[in-house]
Design a protein around this motif. Structure first.
Motif, PDB file in Angstrom:
ATOM      1  N   ALA A 136      30.215 -37.054  14.037  1.00  0.00           N
ATOM      2  CA  ALA A 136      31.167 -36.350  13.607  1.00  0.00           C
ATOM      3  C   ALA A 136      30.934 -36.235  11.830  1.00  0.00           C
ATOM      4  CB  ALA A 136      32.636 -36.908  13.461  1.00  0.00           C
ATOM      5  N   LEU A 137      30.468 -37.162  11.551  1.00  0.00           N
ATOM      6  CA  LEU A 137      29.931 -37.133   9.812  1.00  0.00           C
ATOM      7  C   LEU A 137      28.792 -36.233   9.644  1.00  0.00           C
ATOM      8  CD1 LEU A 137      30.599 -41.058   9.144  1.00  0.00           C
ATOM      9  CD2 LEU A 137      31.815 -39.118   7.977  1.00  0.00           C
ATOM     10  N   SER A 160      37.428 -37.906  10.332  1.00  0.00           N
ATOM     11  CA  SER A 160      38.102 -39.116  11.357  1.00  0.00           C
ATOM     12  C   SER A 160      38.871 -38.320  12.402  1.00  0.00           C
ATOM     13  CB  SER A 160      39.015 -39.326  10.566  1.00  0.00           C
ATOM     14  OG  SER A 160      40.143 -40.374  11.223  1.00  0.00           O
ATOM     15  N   PHE A 161      39.224 -36.821  12.185  1.00  0.00           N
ATOM     16  CA  PHE A 161      39.860 -36.026  13.094  1.00  0.00           C
ATOM     17  C   PHE A 161      38.815 -35.381  14.289  1.00  0.00           C
ATOM     18  CE2 PHE A 161      40.779 -31.529  14.324  1.00  0.00           C
ATOM     19  CZ  PHE A 161      41.977 -31.592  14.710  1.00  0.00           C
ATOM     20  N   LEU A 162      37.836 -34.921  13.816  1.00  0.00           N
ATOM     21  CA  LEU A 162      36.610 -34.687  14.750  1.00  0.00           C
ATOM     22  C   LEU A 162      36.260 -35.931  15.448  1.00  0.00           C
ATOM     23  CD1 LEU A 162      34.384 -32.539  12.597  1.00  0.00           C
ATOM     24  CD2 LEU A 162      36.409 -31.835  14.256  1.00  0.00           C
ATOM     25  N   ALA A 163      36.006 -37.086  15.012  1.00  0.00           N
ATOM     26  CA  ALA A 163      35.791 -38.101  15.631  1.00  0.00           C
ATOM     27  C   ALA A 163      36.601 -38.558  16.978  1.00  0.00           C
ATOM     28  CB  ALA A 163      35.155 -39.505  14.849  1.00  0.00           C
ATOM     29  N   ARG A 164      37.864 -38.569  16.333  1.00  0.00           N
ATOM     30  CA  ARG A 164      38.973 -38.865  17.455  1.00  0.00           C
ATOM     31  C   ARG A 164      38.831 -38.195  18.614  1.00  0.00           C
ATOM     32  NH1 ARG A 164      43.080 -35.701  16.253  1.00  0.00           N
ATOM     33  NH2 ARG A 164      43.234 -34.882  18.476  1.00  0.00           N
ATOM     34  N   LEU A 165      38.245 -36.970  18.647  1.00  0.00           N
ATOM     35  CA  LEU A 165      38.106 -36.091  19.880  1.00  0.00           C
ATOM     36  C   LEU A 165      37.002 -36.651  20.682  1.00  0.00           C
ATOM     37  CD1 LEU A 165      39.228 -32.773  18.127  1.00  0.00           C
ATOM     38  CD2 LEU A 165      40.562 -33.951  19.871  1.00  0.00           C
ATOM     39  N   GLY A 166      36.166 -37.348  20.042  1.00  0.00           N
ATOM     40  CA  GLY A 166      34.936 -37.889  20.872  1.00  0.00           C
ATOM     41  C   GLY A 166      35.192 -39.233  21.462  1.00  0.00           C
ATOM     42  N   SER A 167      35.982 -39.889  20.839  1.00  0.00           N
ATOM     43  CA  SER A 167      36.365 -41.334  21.072  1.00  0.00           C
ATOM     44  C   SER A 167      37.771 -41.554  20.145  1.00  0.00           C
ATOM     45  CB  SER A 167      35.179 -42.412  20.881  1.00  0.00           C
ATOM     46  OG  SER A 167      35.677 -43.712  21.138  1.00  0.00           O
ATOM     47  N   GLY A 168      38.767 -42.052  20.569  1.00  0.00           N
ATOM     48  CA  GLY A 168      39.937 -42.282  19.976  1.00  0.00           C
ATOM     49  C   GLY A 168      39.455 -43.278  18.961  1.00  0.00           C
ATOM     50  N   SER A 169      39.117 -44.387  18.964  1.00  0.00           N
ATOM     51  CA  SER A 169      38.814 -45.465  18.063  1.00  0.00           C
ATOM     52  C   SER A 169      37.651 -45.005  16.987  1.00  0.00           C
ATOM     53  CB  SER A 169      38.341 -47.015  18.597  1.00  0.00           C
ATOM     54  OG  SER A 169      37.097 -46.812  19.281  1.00  0.00           O
ATOM     55  N   ALA A 170      37.024 -44.027  17.313  1.00  0.00           N
ATOM     56  CA  ALA A 170      36.072 -43.338  16.326  1.00  0.00           C
ATOM     57  C   ALA A 170      36.548 -43.261  15.110  1.00  0.00           C
ATOM     58  CB  ALA A 170      35.244 -42.324  17.031  1.00  0.00           C
ATOM     59  N   CYS A 171      37.813 -42.723  15.095  1.00  0.00           N
ATOM     60  CA  CYS A 171      38.472 -42.221  13.889  1.00  0.00           C
ATOM     61  C   CYS A 171      39.043 -43.324  12.979  1.00  0.00           C
ATOM     62  CB  CYS A 171      39.669 -41.302  14.183  1.00  0.00           C
ATOM     63  SG  CYS A 171      41.216 -42.622  14.761  1.00  0.00           S
ATOM     64  N   ARG A 172      38.697 -44.570  13.424  1.00  0.00           N
ATOM     65  CA  ARG A 172      38.897 -45.660  12.544  1.00  0.00           C
ATOM     66  C   ARG A 172      37.468 -45.965  11.770  1.00  0.00           C
ATOM     67  NH1 ARG A 172      42.066 -48.343  17.081  1.00  0.00           N
ATOM     68  NH2 ARG A 172      40.289 -49.604  17.126  1.00  0.00           N
ATOM     69  N   SER A 173      36.430 -45.470  11.992  1.00  0.00           N
ATOM     70  CA  SER A 173      35.184 -46.002  11.623  1.00  0.00           C
ATOM     71  C   SER A 173      34.732 -45.223  10.468  1.00  0.00           C
ATOM     72  CB  SER A 173      34.098 -45.927  12.708  1.00  0.00           C
ATOM     73  OG  SER A 173      34.180 -47.121  13.580  1.00  0.00           O
ATOM     74  N   ILE A 174      35.318 -44.308   9.743  1.00  0.00           N
ATOM     75  CA  ILE A 174      34.932 -43.406   8.681  1.00  0.00           C
ATOM     76  C   ILE A 174      34.837 -44.064   7.450  1.00  0.00           C
ATOM     77  CG2 ILE A 174      35.161 -41.436   7.493  1.00  0.00           C
ATOM     78  CD1 ILE A 174      34.349 -41.073  10.397  1.00  0.00           C
ATOM     79  N   GLU A 175      36.209 -44.866   7.145  1.00  0.00           N
ATOM     80  CA  GLU A 175      36.374 -45.657   6.006  1.00  0.00           C
ATOM     81  C   GLU A 175      36.636 -47.159   6.280  1.00  0.00           C
ATOM     82  OE1 GLU A 175      38.357 -43.011   2.974  1.00  0.00           O
ATOM     83  OE2 GLU A 175      39.124 -42.594   4.491  1.00  0.00           O
ATOM     84  N   GLY A 176      36.948 -48.030   5.178  1.00  0.00           N
ATOM     85  CA  GLY A 176      37.098 -49.312   5.280  1.00  0.00           C
ATOM     86  C   GLY A 176      38.486 -49.676   4.320  1.00  0.00           C
TER      87      GLY A 176
END
Length: 364
Positions: A136-137, A160-176
């Motif tokens: 997504a990035l 994060s929005f796009l990543a969620r559409l691939g895998s839900g938990s992926a939206c939590r891997s953009i930032e920290g």
């Protein structure tokens, strides 16, 4: 923000002929678990996760403009750890279909995706989270080239929005360091559409928190998370579970702010066991823990009772155990892990990790 805010509207008559983007994107470990979703990839309950550091995916997306831009299909090849992966293509195809509305330039390019993990694929560490967020990035890097005016905040939210559409938990891997996904009345600006950074000050006790991952079973798990989520639709305890998770978000938010590690330990371990209880009571039911998973858990409980240490465990959707502990206890807990727990790992494999800061673009 709403879904319409993420629709790409830039003039597409001028497209970049070719290029590439490479991102290093971390996995994450949920403290309050997301288990159960509705279309399109929306969570049934709020979750919160630590962003990791040593467990990551590096993905390079190469893109070349098609000679015939009128073609109506997605064109891509995917390589994982230098090996062509035809079996990965259906998931990427579905991902592209879901996000096309928001990044319509996808069909104008031929893509080559090269990806690798720093950890075993499909073994209960969130490989889809880091993998889909990295892709997504990379796609957002193309959008940034097409529209340089977009802000960093918008870039991250849309990724994060796009990543969620691939895998839900992926939206939590953009930032920290801590990311919340799912709308919750006690978390400012939280959303079902994308992950947001924990909006309150994290107590110093949770800074540089450690996560040592014990690789009990490094083979691909026999039941995918996608199937597990689907089984929550008819689960007899689903409603109560979603209520419990949202209550735990309120409790753990307070603990993270006031430094209440004892409450943190209780919530995190309860959440891990509840996640697997949902698996064991679905129809059909299944068990992802292994005998050594339970041996490790009991060893942690014995050690904590004996020493009053603040070490605890959590589990993802697999057999591996995440051992969580604060920075000021790293020496005693690391010694305990090496002397008492590593023996239960497959080939004595384990990964020393800690809270990370999020994804980073690489120049390769």
């Amino acid at each position: 923000m709403t879904e319409t805010d993420f629709i790409f509207t830039q003039n597409q008559s001028i497209l970049i002929p070719n290029g590439s983007a490479t991102w290093k994107t971390p996995s994450n470990i949920a403290l309050v678990k997301y288990w159960g979703k509705k279309e399109p990839q929306l969570p049934e309950n709020t979750s919160i996760s630590f962003t990791l550091d040593a467990c990551f995916t590096i993905t390079t997306l190469e893109y070349n403009l098609k000679k015939d831009k009128g073609k109506s299909d997605f064109t891509f090849e995917i390589y994982f750890e230098d090996e062509k992966k035809e079996d990965f293509k259906p998931k990427i195809q579905k991902f592209f279909e879901r996000i096309e509305k928001y990044v319509p330039f996808l069909k104008d390019y031929n893509f080559v995706i090269n990806s690798r993990n720093s950890f075993p694929h499909s073994s209960g560490i969130a490989s889809s989270a880091s993998g889909m967020s990295a892709l997504a990035l990379c796609i957002m890097s193309i959008e940034k080239e097409l529209n340089p005016s977009i802000s960093d905040e918008y870039f991250n939210k849309k990724a994060s929005f796009l990543a969620r559409l691939g895998s839900g938990s992926a939206c939590r891997s953009i930032e920290g360091e801590l990311i919340v996904w799912g709308e919750h009345k006690k978390i400012k600006e939280s959303s079902d559409l994308f992950g947001v950074k924990f909006p309150y000050k994290l107590h110093k006790k949770f800074k540089n928190y450690h996560d040592t991952i014990l690789l009990v079973d490094e083979v691909e798990k026999q039941v995918s998370s996608t199937i597990g989520h689907q089984l929550m639709h008819s689960h007899p305890f689903a409603k109560q579970r979603f209520l419990q998770a949202n209550e735990n978000i309120s409790k753990i938010s307070e603990a993270l702010q006031n430094g209440d590690i004892k409450s943190f330990v209780e919530i995190v371990e309860s959440e891990a066991l509840t996640l697997h209880a949902m698996m064991m009571t679905s129809n059909p039911y299944f068990i992802l823990m292994k005998p050594n998973t339970l041996k490790i858990i009991n060893k942690i409980w014995e050690f904590r009772k004996l020493t009053n240490a603040n070490v605890c465990f959590t589990l993802d959707a697999g057999a591996n155990v995440h051992v969580l502990f604060p920075e000021n206890e790293k020496e005693v807990v690391n010694k305990f892990i090496v002397n008492e727990l590593v023996q239960f790992c497959q080939e004595n494999h384990y990964i020393c990790d800690r809270i990370g800061i999020g994804a980073k673009r690489l120049s390769i």
